[in-house]
Design an enzyme around this catalytic site. Structure first.
Site, PDB file in Angstrom:
ATOM      1  N   TRP A  22      21.325  31.145  -3.438  1.00  0.00           N
ATOM      2  CA  TRP A  22      20.252  31.819  -4.168  1.00  0.00           C
ATOM      3  C   TRP A  22      18.996  31.987  -3.317  1.00  0.00           C
ATOM      4  CZ3 TRP A  22      21.708  28.150  -8.645  1.00  0.00           C
ATOM      5  CH2 TRP A  22      22.827  28.674  -9.305  1.00  0.00           C
ATOM      6  N   HIS A  24      29.899  20.860 -15.011  1.00  0.00           N
ATOM      7  CA  HIS A  24      29.901  22.322 -14.945  1.00  0.00           C
ATOM      8  C   HIS A  24      31.288  22.901 -14.720  1.00  0.00           C
ATOM      9  CE1 HIS A  24      25.402  21.985 -13.645  1.00  0.00           C
ATOM     10  NE2 HIS A  24      25.596  21.713 -14.915  1.00  0.00           N
ATOM     11  N   CYS A  67      43.818  23.354 -22.121  1.00  0.00           N
ATOM     12  CA  CYS A  67      44.336  23.915 -23.362  1.00  0.00           C
ATOM     13  C   CYS A  67      43.328  23.651 -24.476  1.00  0.00           C
ATOM     14  CB  CYS A  67      45.681  23.286 -23.720  1.00  0.00           C
ATOM     15  SG  CYS A  67      46.316  23.807 -25.336  1.00  0.00           S
ATOM     16  N   GLY A  96      22.099  14.808  -3.050  1.00  0.00           N
ATOM     17  CA  GLY A  96      22.211  16.228  -2.782  1.00  0.00           C
ATOM     18  C   GLY A  96      21.975  17.130  -3.970  1.00  0.00           C
ATOM     19  N   VAL A 106      22.971  13.586   3.542  1.00  0.00           N
ATOM     20  CA  VAL A 106      23.691  12.634   2.695  1.00  0.00           C
ATOM     21  C   VAL A 106      24.822  11.954   3.455  1.00  0.00           C
ATOM     22  CG1 VAL A 106      23.104  13.566   0.439  1.00  0.00           C
ATOM     23  CG2 VAL A 106      24.991  14.580   1.714  1.00  0.00           C
ATOM     24  N   SER A 162      18.694  18.815  -6.517  1.00  0.00           N
ATOM     25  CA  SER A 162      17.263  18.949  -6.798  1.00  0.00           C
ATOM     26  C   SER A 162      16.934  18.610  -8.241  1.00  0.00           C
ATOM     27  CB  SER A 162      16.799  20.377  -6.479  1.00  0.00           C
ATOM     28  OG  SER A 162      17.503  21.320  -7.280  1.00  0.00           O
ATOM     29  N   CYS A 173      50.095  26.369 -22.330  1.00  0.00           N
ATOM     30  CA  CYS A 173      50.273  24.915 -22.290  1.00  0.00           C
ATOM     31  C   CYS A 173      51.742  24.568 -22.498  1.00  0.00           C
ATOM     32  CB  CYS A 173      49.412  24.265 -23.368  1.00  0.00           C
ATOM     33  SG  CYS A 173      49.529  22.464 -23.422  1.00  0.00           S
TER      34      CYS A 173
END
Length: 334
Positions: free
Chosen positions: A71, A133, A141, A214, A258, A216, A166
């Site tokens: 970004w 996320h 399923c 790592g 890191v 923000s 499934c």
């Protein structure tokens, strides 16, 4: 690649602050701070790590808001650079260090905002992992909640149908569930998965130490979870090159790559970082191995009061455990 992931998201104006300048601690200060982190981990009974895109840059996957992030480059009208695909990306030293920390009983739970699948492919146990996320390699399923970990990315984003069904049998002798499988990747306005968010919140609230790596911490609610540890009297350590949203709340801030921080941490704890032998999915954590008998000797570094950390004396406290998740692991049908 995170480039493809970012391109697949819906348009969204507020992506947070991008391209902030990076901060690097001098070598002696970095060493002293990592030693303080090692002491905190040794003396804590429940340690939760929170990871962001910054731990995967060493794997060839660009982050989002760093100096060369997806970004950040987008704001400048430039194309981001990338070195690999999600399938070809190898877990970094940080990924493998986290595997070993869990194996040795130093790490109670791992909360990740990353979708690259590297935690799962590194062999980190899924019953001690919340992927808030989603995961590019996982489809689920919606009927029976069974998850399938694939050896390639599932091909869709935004909780869409993947075109597969499934295969879990409803009960013995009856036909398969045949629910329409969907990817697990969230779009901007999608709600976080209930189970992962619940476990991440519980682990953060019951921890006496949260460590962020790592990230923000700009995305809500994921970025606010480490504060749950602080509200209950625990400690917060932030490891990031750029300033974060919660720097003022941190008991210790470490500014360094890191991978370098985790290599130094493992050395102080007397642990080796295991080599990666290829994708390995572990559904349930194994019993922890015996810890080293003591921390390595404290380095003779003095910072004239630059680091102020208080400690709790609970080296033998029990480790937090989590229930296993129902998972089916197989290759995607051709």
């Amino acid at each position: 690649m995170s480039v493809n992931y970012a391109a697949g998201l819906s348009p969204y104006a507020d992506k947070g602050k991008c391209g902030l300048p990076e901060i690097f601690d001098p070598p002696e200060e970095l060493e002293r701070k990592v030693w303080e982190l090692a002491r905190l981990m040794w003396q804590s009974s429940s340690v939760v790590f929170h990871t962001g895109a910054g731990i995967s840059t060493a794997s060839g996957i660009p982050d989002f808001r760093g100096p060369h992030g997806v970004w950040t480059m987008e704001e400048r009208g430039l194309a981001p650079k990338f070195d690999t695909t999600f399938e070809n990306a190898r877990p970094s030293k940080t990924h493998m260090a986290l595997v070993q920390l869990e194996r040795m009983g130093f790490l109670s739970f791992l909360v990740s905002q990353n979708v690259d699948g590297l935690h799962v492919r590194s062999g980190f146990p899924r019953d001690k992992l919340a992927e808030l996320h989603g995961n590019m390699f996982v489809e689920e399923c919606p009927k029976c909640k069974t998850q399938y970990v694939r050896d390639t990315v599932v091909g869709t984003m935004g909780l869409k149908a993947t075109g597969r069904l499934c295969t879990v049998a409803k009960t013995r002798g009856l036909r398969a569930c045949r629910g329409e499988l969907r990817d697990t990747i969230l779009d901007w306005e999608d709600s976080l998965p209930d189970r992962d968010l619940m476990l991440a919140d519980e682990a953060s609230r019951t921890a006496d130490l949260s460590v962020t790596l790592g990230t923000s911490l700009q995305i809500r609610p994921s970025g606010n979870l480490p504060l749950a540890t602080k509200r209950r009297g625990g400690r917060l350590v932030i490891v990031n090159l750029q300033p974060t949203k919660h720097d003022r709340q941190a008991d210790l801030r470490i500014h360094g790559y890191v991978d370098e921080v985790m290599c130094r941490l493992m050395k102080h704890l007397g642990l080796e970082i295991p080599a990666w032998d290829g994708p390995c999915v572990l559904d349930k954590a194994l019993p922890p191995l015996p810890r080293p008998v003591a921390l390595k000797a404290e380095p003779p570094v003095h910072l004239n009061g630059a680091v102020h950390v208080s400690y709790k004396s609970k080296p033998n406290s029990p480790i937090l455990h989590r229930p296993p998740k129902r998972v089916k692991t197989e290759a995607a049908p051709s």
